[in-house]
Design an enzyme around this catalytic site. Structure first.
Site, PDB file in Angstrom:
ATOM      1  N   LYS A 115     -48.984 -47.622  25.237  1.00  0.00           N
ATOM      2  CA  LYS A 115     -50.104 -47.173  24.428  1.00  0.00           C
ATOM      3  C   LYS A 115     -49.761 -45.832  23.792  1.00  0.00           C
ATOM      4  O   LYS A 115     -48.810 -45.197  24.272  1.00  0.00           O
ATOM      5  CB  LYS A 115     -51.384 -47.078  25.262  1.00  0.00           C
ATOM      6  CG  LYS A 115     -51.181 -46.409  26.608  1.00  0.00           C
ATOM      7  CD  LYS A 115     -51.699 -45.043  26.777  1.00  0.00           C
ATOM      8  CE  LYS A 115     -50.983 -43.894  26.221  1.00  0.00           C
ATOM      9  NZ  LYS A 115     -51.257 -42.612  26.762  1.00  0.00           N
ATOM     10  N   ASP A 117     -55.153 -40.801  23.128  1.00  0.00           N
ATOM     11  CA  ASP A 117     -54.271 -40.795  24.304  1.00  0.00           C
ATOM     12  C   ASP A 117     -54.964 -41.424  25.514  1.00  0.00           C
ATOM     13  O   ASP A 117     -54.314 -42.104  26.312  1.00  0.00           O
ATOM     14  CB  ASP A 117     -53.884 -39.341  24.621  1.00  0.00           C
ATOM     15  CG  ASP A 117     -52.873 -39.229  25.758  1.00  0.00           C
ATOM     16  OD1 ASP A 117     -52.003 -40.105  25.852  1.00  0.00           O
ATOM     17  OD2 ASP A 117     -52.969 -38.257  26.548  1.00  0.00           O
ATOM     18  N   GLU A 149     -58.327 -33.550  33.640  1.00  0.00           N
ATOM     19  CA  GLU A 149     -56.964 -33.286  34.126  1.00  0.00           C
ATOM     20  C   GLU A 149     -56.731 -31.782  34.138  1.00  0.00           C
ATOM     21  O   GLU A 149     -57.205 -31.081  33.246  1.00  0.00           O
ATOM     22  CB  GLU A 149     -55.929 -33.941  33.201  1.00  0.00           C
ATOM     23  CG  GLU A 149     -56.004 -35.448  33.150  1.00  0.00           C
ATOM     24  CD  GLU A 149     -54.861 -36.027  32.337  1.00  0.00           C
ATOM     25  OE1 GLU A 149     -53.878 -36.454  32.933  1.00  0.00           O
ATOM     26  OE2 GLU A 149     -54.957 -36.017  31.095  1.00  0.00           O
ATOM     27  N   LYS A 204     -53.900 -49.545  38.585  1.00  0.00           N
ATOM     28  CA  LYS A 204     -54.288 -48.665  39.703  1.00  0.00           C
ATOM     29  C   LYS A 204     -55.101 -49.470  40.717  1.00  0.00           C
ATOM     30  O   LYS A 204     -55.959 -50.261  40.334  1.00  0.00           O
ATOM     31  CB  LYS A 204     -55.118 -47.481  39.191  1.00  0.00           C
ATOM     32  CG  LYS A 204     -54.290 -46.463  38.395  1.00  0.00           C
ATOM     33  CD  LYS A 204     -55.171 -45.320  37.914  1.00  0.00           C
ATOM     34  CE  LYS A 204     -54.433 -44.358  37.003  1.00  0.00           C
ATOM     35  NZ  LYS A 204     -53.660 -43.337  37.687  1.00  0.00           N
ATOM     36  N   HIS A 231     -57.056 -46.090  28.203  1.00  0.00           N
ATOM     37  CA  HIS A 231     -57.403 -46.173  29.616  1.00  0.00           C
ATOM     38  C   HIS A 231     -58.909 -46.265  29.877  1.00  0.00           C
ATOM     39  O   HIS A 231     -59.372 -47.086  30.661  1.00  0.00           O
ATOM     40  CB  HIS A 231     -56.872 -44.948  30.358  1.00  0.00           C
ATOM     41  CG  HIS A 231     -55.417 -44.700  30.143  1.00  0.00           C
ATOM     42  ND1 HIS A 231     -54.495 -45.711  30.104  1.00  0.00           N
ATOM     43  CD2 HIS A 231     -54.718 -43.557  29.964  1.00  0.00           C
ATOM     44  CE1 HIS A 231     -53.293 -45.199  29.917  1.00  0.00           C
ATOM     45  NE2 HIS A 231     -53.400 -43.891  29.821  1.00  0.00           N
ATOM     46  N   HIS A 235     -51.566 -48.404  32.062  1.00  0.00           N
ATOM     47  CA  HIS A 235     -51.280 -48.283  33.497  1.00  0.00           C
ATOM     48  C   HIS A 235     -52.539 -48.097  34.338  1.00  0.00           C
ATOM     49  O   HIS A 235     -52.512 -48.340  35.536  1.00  0.00           O
ATOM     50  CB  HIS A 235     -50.230 -47.196  33.766  1.00  0.00           C
ATOM     51  CG  HIS A 235     -50.740 -45.800  33.700  1.00  0.00           C
ATOM     52  ND1 HIS A 235     -50.898 -45.120  32.527  1.00  0.00           N
ATOM     53  CD2 HIS A 235     -51.135 -44.943  34.672  1.00  0.00           C
ATOM     54  CE1 HIS A 235     -51.345 -43.905  32.782  1.00  0.00           C
ATOM     55  NE2 HIS A 235     -51.506 -43.766  34.079  1.00  0.00           N
ATOM     56  N   LYS A 281     -57.578 -32.025  28.897  1.00  0.00           N
ATOM     57  CA  LYS A 281     -56.457 -31.314  29.515  1.00  0.00           C
ATOM     58  C   LYS A 281     -56.927 -29.924  29.941  1.00  0.00           C
ATOM     59  O   LYS A 281     -57.875 -29.383  29.384  1.00  0.00           O
ATOM     60  CB  LYS A 281     -55.318 -31.151  28.509  1.00  0.00           C
ATOM     61  CG  LYS A 281     -54.755 -32.476  27.983  1.00  0.00           C
ATOM     62  CD  LYS A 281     -53.885 -33.155  29.004  1.00  0.00           C
ATOM     63  CE  LYS A 281     -53.254 -34.419  28.477  1.00  0.00           C
ATOM     64  NZ  LYS A 281     -52.806 -35.319  29.524  1.00  0.00           N
TER      65      LYS A 281
HETATM   66  C1  BG6 Z   1     -51.085 -41.064  30.113  1.00  0.00           C
HETATM   67  C2  BG6 Z   1     -51.458 -40.015  29.092  1.00  0.00           C
HETATM   68  O1  BG6 Z   1     -51.170 -42.346  29.556  1.00  0.00           O
HETATM   69  O2  BG6 Z   1     -51.962 -40.979  31.221  1.00  0.00           O
HETATM   70  C3  BG6 Z   1     -51.373 -38.643  29.728  1.00  0.00           C
HETATM   71  O3  BG6 Z   1     -50.567 -40.093  27.996  1.00  0.00           O
HETATM   72  C4  BG6 Z   1     -52.219 -38.583  30.969  1.00  0.00           C
HETATM   73  O4  BG6 Z   1     -51.788 -37.646  28.799  1.00  0.00           O
HETATM   74  C5  BG6 Z   1     -51.872 -39.740  31.907  1.00  0.00           C
HETATM   75  O5  BG6 Z   1     -51.969 -37.349  31.621  1.00  0.00           O
HETATM   76  C6  BG6 Z   1     -52.809 -39.809  33.098  1.00  0.00           C
HETATM   77  O6  BG6 Z   1     -52.344 -40.804  33.963  1.00  0.00           O
HETATM   78  P1  BG6 Z   1     -52.529 -40.673  35.523  1.00  0.00           P
HETATM   79  O7  BG6 Z   1     -52.004 -41.933  36.095  1.00  0.00           O
HETATM   80  O8  BG6 Z   1     -51.767 -39.451  35.943  1.00  0.00           O
HETATM   81  O9  BG6 Z   1     -54.007 -40.514  35.739  1.00  0.00           O
END
Ligand code: BG6
Length: 473
Positions: A149, A236, A217, A183, A241, A179, A327
């Protein structure tokens, strides 16, 4: 089922995702015998050799894996690595794949020849040229591709990308990875909802007040300025997600745990989503972002986004879904929180504590140490009726089978090798989420500054009022 002989061709092999997740994940799958018959060819624009790539992978393993470079399994795995610089062209890649396959039997015990899995860990604008190179290298047969993605940057580019991909690969060969869908806690949404009789009867507008999908995050850009500047938090995280887990949360029961049924139910959710109103969105940018290396001093890229959206169908009409991510925020969390409606009438005296800590909630914690919890009001021991918010928890770390957990990427790579599309995203759903995003992309709200280490710009509280964000707990 016998394990198929597989060559993984890793595009973007010297990038951040390969270092943190893909190389450690492939080693874990190899070590746990889930992918024992594997060879890996890295390729990227960096001028690496096989030896420097093996060293790069060794450092990644030291840093991000439970193995280290002295373990026997790493030693074995490292002999299965090769590298072809992108500058060497498609012919060189073709030769490397042929060399990897020459080390495998012609077929496995079920008579199937070796297969190729091309993992495109590259930015969206590079994906098409990789696909053309694969065509030139004659690496389309016996192949699947995993695409990262964001899939496109808007409806038009996603549609164009889908058409171009389909000129080379059939839809069955394409695995669009998100991804978050690998999870454990995301998968537990399906288990919770559809393997129990308890929750599904109350899983709709009559009992659920609102839903929060909250993924703050603490991380910043981590050397990804060039990617992030052109992407921002909405593309992003949200169109990918957050909307994908929203679909798991909101979909109707699929007829079976198989790709067609799950994809169709997710697509119905996306079709029913109302277009996002730009006024239901708060965009933010952390102070200091514009001075990060690689970031424009006038950047309008959002590093934070919160929004309210609706699913206009019988189950969810009128129930707001609040999404937030950013972020450099105060905490790193990934939760889906279902807030139930308050009882129609309370017999408890005011001051007893009922309702003081918000409504009762069911929470899925998508952190690597995933958890689910149900919080509700219960009575404090002693005289009178003092109520406190209590919680029942299922913590993946506390069960015997925790050791069998796979990291999200591992789970999804394994599924792609097995040709299982169940947890991958489909073209129609992706195009629809871009469609509902169009007004927001055409007419973005200004970015509002927020201090690093906070929960985002103040307007985020107005967005959710009269409710409140569940985080911080
Ligand atoms: C990624 C994003 O797909 O997912 C990142 O590009 C983000 O910016 C990350 O930090 C978060 O994934 P996870 O598994 O750490 O929650």
């Amino acid at each position: 089922m016998a394990e198929r002989y597989t060559t993984v061709v890793l595009f973007g092999a010297t990038g951040d995702l390969a270092r943190r997740k893909l190389l450690p994940g492939l080693l874990h799958l190899f070590d746990s015998e889930l992918l024992g018959n594997l060879r890996v060819i890295g390729t990227s624009l960096d001028d690496f050799t096989k030896d420097t790539f093996v060293e790069f992978a060794a450092q990644a393993i030291d840093e991000f894996s439970t193995h280290d470079r002295n373990s026997a399994r790493w030693q074995d795995f490292s002999k299965r690595l090769d590298f072809v610089p992108g500058s060497a062209g498609p012919e060189a890649l073709k030769k490397a794949v042929a060399a990897a396959e020459a080390m495998m039997p012609d077929s496995d015990s079920e008579g199937r020849p070796p297969q190729r899995l091309h993992y495109l860990s590259v930015p969206p604008n590079a994906a098409l040229s990789v696909i053309q190179d694969l065509r030139k290298a004659d690496l389309v047969e016996r192949s699947r591709i995993i695409m990262e993605k964001p899939f496109g940057t808007d409806l038009a580019s996603a549609g164009a990308l889908n058409s171009s991909v389909h000129e080379v690969f059939s839809e069955e060969q394409v695995f669009r990875i998100d991804h978050f869908l690998g999870k454990e806690a995301a998968l537990n949404i399906l288990a919770f909802r559809f393997a129990n009789g308890l929750f599904e009867p109350i899983w709709h507008r009559n009992f659920i007040d609102h839903v929060q999908i909250d993924v703050p995050e603490t991380l910043g850009l981590s050397d990804r300025a060039s990617f992030y500047e052109g992407t921002g938090a909405y593309r992003d995280m949200v169109v990918t997600h957050l909307f994908q887990v929203l679909a798991f949360t909101a979909m109707e029961p699929p007829t079976a745990l198989e790709p067609r049924s799950i994809t169709e139910e997710k697509n119905k959710v996306f079709r029913s989503m109302e277009p996002i109103e730009p006024t239901d969105v708060v965009r933010g940018q952390y102070q200091g972002y514009r001075s990060e290396p690689g970031v424009s001093p006038e950047s309008e890229t959002e590093t934070f986004i919160a929004l309210k959206c609706f699913i206009d169908n019988w189950r969810w009409a009128g129930v707001p879904f609040y999404l937030r991510t950013g972020k450099r925020m105060a905490e790193g969390q990934r939760i889906i929180s279902i807030a139930f409606k308050e009882p129609p009438k309370s017999m408890f005296p005011s001051g007893s504590g009922v309702g003081q800590n918000g409504p009762d909630h069911l929470t899925f914690d998508l952190a690597d140490k995933s958890k689910m919890s149900l919080s509700f009001y219960g009575k404090r021991p002693g005289t009178g009726f003092h109520l406190d918010k209590l919680s029942m928890q299922f913590d993946l770390q506390e069960v015997d089978w925790a050791g069998s957990a796979l990291e999200a990427y591992e789970r999804l790579i394994y599924d792609a090798v097995q040709d299982d599309h169940t947890l991958f995203t489909a073209a129609e759903g992706i195009e629809r989420v871009w469609e509902i995003s169009q007004a927001l992309l055409d007419n973005p709200q200004p970015v509002r500054p927020y201090s690093p280490g906070t929960w985002g710009p103040n307007q985020v509280h107005q967005l959710i009022a009269p409710h409140a964000w569940r985080l911080p707990f």
